[in-house]
Design an enzyme around this catalytic site. Structure first.
Site, PDB file in Angstrom:
ATOM      1  N   LYS A 108     -13.679   6.175  -6.311  1.00 48.55           N
ATOM      2  CA  LYS A 108     -14.438   6.981  -7.273  1.00 48.55           C
ATOM      3  C   LYS A 108     -15.830   7.329  -6.755  1.00 48.55           C
ATOM      4  CE  LYS A 108     -12.094   5.152 -11.386  1.00 48.55           C
ATOM      5  NZ  LYS A 108     -12.234   4.347 -12.614  1.00 48.55           N
ATOM      6  N   SER A 148     -10.566   4.023 -18.045  1.00 47.09           N
ATOM      7  CA  SER A 148     -11.890   4.061 -17.425  1.00 47.09           C
ATOM      8  C   SER A 148     -12.783   5.176 -17.944  1.00 47.09           C
ATOM      9  CB  SER A 148     -11.750   4.197 -15.906  1.00 47.09           C
ATOM     10  OG  SER A 148     -11.058   5.389 -15.580  1.00 47.09           O
ATOM     11  N   GLY A 191       0.827  -1.197   0.000  1.00 46.77           N
ATOM     12  CA  GLY A 191       0.000   0.000   0.000  1.00 46.77           C
ATOM     13  C   GLY A 191       0.857   1.241   0.000  1.00 46.77           C
ATOM     14  N   PRO A 192       0.260   2.387  -0.249  1.00 51.20           N
ATOM     15  CA  PRO A 192       1.018   3.638  -0.274  1.00 51.20           C
ATOM     16  C   PRO A 192       1.529   4.010   1.109  1.00 51.20           C
ATOM     17  CG  PRO A 192      -1.342   4.029  -0.496  1.00 51.20           C
ATOM     18  CD  PRO A 192      -1.158   2.556  -0.554  1.00 51.20           C
ATOM     19  N   VAL A 219      -0.348   4.519   5.420  1.00 55.13           N
ATOM     20  CA  VAL A 219      -1.644   3.871   5.646  1.00 55.13           C
ATOM     21  C   VAL A 219      -1.633   2.969   6.875  1.00 55.13           C
ATOM     22  CG1 VAL A 219      -2.288   3.980   3.226  1.00 55.13           C
ATOM     23  CG2 VAL A 219      -1.058   1.979   4.070  1.00 55.13           C
ATOM     24  N   GLY A 220      -0.502   2.868   7.571  1.00 54.54           N
ATOM     25  CA  GLY A 220      -0.469   2.119   8.823  1.00 54.54           C
ATOM     26  C   GLY A 220       0.049   0.709   8.722  1.00 54.54           C
TER      27      GLY A 220
END
EC number: 3.4.21.-
Length: 934
Positions: free
Chosen positions: A867, A824, A488-489, A492-493
């Site tokens: 989104k 998308s 994850g980025p 984020v924990g």
């Protein structure tokens, strides 16, 4: 003595007062006044080079000859009375570098060079070790260095010589007596008024004396002659004593003189006839200095060697027993059988080494490392009826969201608990089978004594019971901890989640940072023969936590260095993280298998692109996407705001954050996946309120202080808004469609306007807004579909008419400084083109996302959660999603489901009908939207 062949050796003359004996090591200092030694050293290097590439200088023998004394005869007889002081002023001061043939003594030692100290500028020193006695027969060369013919003499010890046995026993007794006296007096024997002799050294001297065997009688005599205080002439006499009996007799005389002198100096002449055991006892009796101890009038039993004294030297004696402590630590570590066998062998070798040996410290450090590795020590898991509930509460208290990770950890705990229950029942069956086997064995033994005294040891019944016992033992469940990869980025924990896992499990936690690790040895360790060798990061972590089942956090595993001349660290991690291999992990320093299967490995990474495929295959990947705005708001209200209020010295009632304030900070001042910047901004607001509160308190105007924060206060404290969210428009016009995006950098979803305009031209298509290649291709696909179905849509009067004839279009996406890419927006591009060509506007509160194919099919896209949250925040009411993304709706927060009308489409025709339900396209039942998927 036995004579050996003569040999020609290069000779180093020793300085006056210096005598080298066999078995001893001495440093020969080389200054500018000793040109002979560098010349001899060059000769030694040349001879070593002739022996091939493996030639060493310690394989080239040399001779060390002391300077002669006028008070000693050519055969070693003293020309003065024994013990008489020699006036050194009457002796001629001879420089060994300029000595002549007549200045050399007739006897010396053959030696080898074992080291050179001080290789820089200025003086240096040779370390030489004596090997055997020699007699100098003739000098064949004097310059640039001495060289001569010598004859070797080796000690001959007859095991049947009773007189030699008696002399050797007396030598050991006198030697131990001297060491015991030194322990009492704490004086060095070789320097008057020198520093006290440490008890650890005297203990090792006593060990050395006791371990000497009868065949080493001559070497023990040489060692003790070097230890006692003697004159240069007396040492020359010992050197010339080729007969072992004569030499031992001379050394015994020197020892008795030394012991007597020390006793007289300390006025303990009353104990001249006291046995050595009584003197040993003196060390255990506390007394004042220079006071005469009283001897007990009872039989004395000498203490054992390993017994700890009760006096003030207890700490020093503990230092002397370090090897015994190390042995106890190795026994307490409960090493596996093969490892214990190797460690025991190395420990026996260590006990035979001298501490100044280079390999002594290497072996000792290795054994200490083995004793500190938790081979069998583990943390007992607290697995009770409330384990799962307690762990779930711990994880929920520490982190909001992250349901997939929490679910996986709860699954692991549940499996552990079930395995523990199975093992408990298996252990009960094993105990019962052992009791039955013991009872049946006793009965068969009694029957065997009655029937036949020669009955076999094991009956068939006993053998079957043993097989049953083995089957039961094989049913024990072995725990293999999962190996998880949290992707994850930043922010984020991931790291804090691993700490919470350790807390929930009740296990110890250790973090290993892999960012920038470029050497394989940092993972696997260095081989212990290397200088400054040490174990790898995994073994070091085990030594630190002290248990075999901790939680290991492998932080930033995606930033491990690539393969280089130092090896491939990512390849070294393959064995660590492979559940089928890590139970026999091999560290180069330890050199024996270590079980890592009980360790719960949690790795973290920001991206999977830099992780090798074989390494990635060994880990269970769990994706942690960036937090949404709603999740950030919960995290801020539950965790970040209370933490920052406490950190900045405020009380909870002195500053109050509401959801509007937190949402303002999230949307206007941060755009990130995690919450690090959000915490910084909240901290900035808290510090501003701390200043305001302190000033109000100092001036006595606390009634003017307002703890409640407003949106205007946030703007005044944090300044101008850094980010501005897109808001759905109230009105619309043809050619404008609202799309959906999920920012990869911030994790915040948002809307994106797609604007299409036409103008007279030649069919050219212009794209602006910093669009990526994939997005440009989506525009081309959408335009191709619209041109192919223009007649069906009623956009052209004839099927053969080109809708782009004498027309050009311009496609633009606002926020031109932000790069945009991805497939998308395909459905949005197609609807925008149809809207432009037909003149029908799209409802402003409707947004859409999905990829389009040339057949008009709408396929799935990613980032649905981000989104839709962004769409709700922007004021969108209706959203068109691909039918294949129906499954992603389950993960949406309930407030998003309630706030949006979500419609699923699988073809562009379905989307057209939903966008313009009152048009003729919605009324027509025949359209090309139904296609076979075969």
């Amino acid at each position: 003595m036995g004579k050996h062949q003569a040999a020609s050796l290069p000779i180093i003359p020793l300085a006056r007062g210096s005598v080298l004996l066999p078995g001893l090591v001495q440093r020969v200092t080389v200054t500018s006044s000793r040109p002979d030694v560098p010349a001899l050293l060059a000769h030694v290097y040349e001879r070593a080079a002739t022996k091939g590439p493996d030639g060493r200088i310690d394989s080239v023998p040399i001779a060390c000859i002391p300077l002669a004394s006028p008070h000693v005869g050519p055969n070693g007889q003293l020309l003065i009375s024994n013990g008489e002081e020699v006036d050194s002023s009457t002796l001629q001061d001879i420089n060994p570098g300029s000595a002549r043939k007549s200045d050399l003594y007739n006897f010396g030692v053959a030696a080898r060079i074992i080291g050179i100290d001080g290789r820089g500028q200025g003086e240096f020193a040779l370390r030489v070790e004596g090997t055997s006695r020699i007699r100098l027969d003739s000098i064949t060369q004097e310059r640039p260095y001495f060289e001569g013919t010598v004859t070797y003499f080796n000690d001959e010890v007859n095991p049947a010589d009773k007189q030699l046995h008696e002399l050797f026993a007396l030598l050991k007794a006198r030697s131990r007596e001297l060491v015991t006296i030194l322990r009492i007096s704490s004086l060095l024997p070789r320097t008057k008024g020198g520093p006290p002799l440490a008890p650890a050294i005297t203990k090792r001297l006593e060990m050395l004396i006791m371990r000497r065997e009868f065949k080493d009688a001559g070497l023990l005599a040489d060692f003790m002659a070097n230890l006692v205080e003697t004159s240069h002439e007396e040492k020359l006499e010992v050197l010339a004593a080729l007969d072992v009996k004569v030499r031992i007799t001379k050394v015994i005389e020197l020892l008795e003189r030394q012991v007597g002198g020390i006793k007289n100096n300390f006025k303990i002449t009353t104990f001249t006839s006291v046995p050595v055991q009584i003197l040993d006892r003196l060390n255990e009796t506390p007394r004042k200095p220079n006071s005469l101890p009283t001897l007990p009038g009872m039989p004395f039993v000498p203490p054992s060697y390993n017994q700890m004294p009760n006096g003030n030297d207890q700490d020093n004696d503990q230092e002397a027993n370090e090897l015994d402590d190390l042995k106890r630590k190795l026994q307490a570590a409960k090493l596996p059988p093969e490892a214990a066998k190797t460690a025991d062998r190395e420990l026996r070798r260590l006990q035979k080494m001298m501490p100044m040996n280079q390999e002594y410290q290497v072996t000792r450090n290795w054994l200490e490392t083995l004793s500190e590795i938790p081979w069998s020590a583990v943390t007992e898991d607290r697995l009770g009826p409330d384990t799962l509930a307690r762990a779930r509460k711990q994880l929920d208290d520490d982190h909001y969201g992250l349901d997939k990770v929490k679910k996986r950890l709860i699954e692991y705990l549940a499996v552990l608990r079930l395995k523990q229950s199975i093992n408990d029942s298996v252990e009960a069956k094993i105990r019962k089978a052992q009791e039955e086997e013991a009872a049946s064995g006793a009965e068969s033994h009694n029957v065997g004594e009655i029937d036949s005294p020669t009955a076999p040891d094991q009956s068939p019944a006993t053998g079957s019971e043993s097989a049953k016992l083995q089957i039961l033992k094989s049913q024990r469940m072995v725990d293999k901890s999962p190996i998880m990869l949290l992707v994850g980025p930043p922010g984020v924990g991931k790291t804090s989640l691993a700490k919470s896992v350790a807390t929930a499990l009740g296990r110890k936690f250790h973090r290993i940072s892999l960012g920038g690790v470029r050497d394989e040895a940092e993972i696997r360790g260095h081989r212990r023969t290397y200088v400054a060798a040490m174990p790898g990061l995994i073994v070091q972590g085990l030594r630190k936590v002290g248990v075999g089942n901790p939680v290991f956090l492998l932080d930033e595993i995606d930033k491990v260095g690539a393969a280089s001349v130092h090896g491939d660290p990512s390849a070294a991690m393959l064995e660590v993280l492979d559940p089928e291999q890590n139970h026999t992990f091999h560290d180069h320093y330890v050199g024996m298998p270590i079980d890592l299967s009980k360790i719960l490995f949690i790795a973290t990474a920001n991206t999977l692109d830099t992780i090798p495929a074989p390494l990635l295959d060994r880990m269970e990947t769990i994706y942690i996407p960036g937090y949404t705005t709603l999740e950030k708001r919960h995290i801020a209200m539950q965790h970040l705001v209370p933490k920052q209020i406490r950190v900045n010295g405020l009380a909870e009632d002195q500053v109050t954050f509401n959801q509007d304030v937190v949402s303002k900070i999230i949307e206007s001042y941060t755009r990130e996946s995690g919450v690090r910047n959000l915490e910084r901004e909240i901290g900035s607001v808290c510090r501003a309120k701390a200043v305001e509160f302190a000033e109000a308190k100092d001036t006595g105007h606390l009634d003017t202080y307002k703890p409640l924060l407003t949106v205007e206060d946030v703007e005044n404290i944090l300044g101008v808004e850094r980010f501005e969210e897109e808001i759905a428009e109230r009105t619309s016009r043809p050619g404008i469609v609202t799309g959906l995006v999920a920012y990869s950098t911030g994790g915040n979803g948002s809307i994106l306007f797609i604007e299409v305009a036409d103008m007279p031209g030649n069919g050219r298509v212009q794209l602006t807004g910093k669009l990526g290649d994939v997005l440009k291709e989506s525009v081309e696909v959408a335009l191709t579909w619209v041109k192919a179905h223009a007649y069906e849509l009623g956009l052209t009067p004839e099927p053969t008419t080109d809708i782009m004839k004498e027309r050009s279009i311009h496609v633009h996406c606002p926020s031109g400084a932000i790069p945009k890419d991805g497939p998308s927006s395909g459905i949005g591009q197609a609807i925008a083109l149809i809207s432009l060509f037909s003149g029908k506007p799209v409802p402003p509160t409707m947004a859409m996302t999905g990829e389009i194919s040339l057949r008009g099919r709408i396929t799935a896209v990613g980032g649905i959660k981000e989104k839709l949250i962004g769409a709700l925040r922007a004021g969108v009411k209706t959203v068109l999603l691909p039918a294949q993304n129906r499954k992603d709706i389950k993960d949406l927060p309930q407030e998003v489901k309630d706030g949006l009308q979500i419609l699923h489409v699988s073809h562009i025709w379905e989307a057209i009908r939903l966008v313009w339900p009152d048009s003729r396209w919605a009324l027509e039942s025949s359209f090309a939207g139904i296609e076979s998927r075969l």
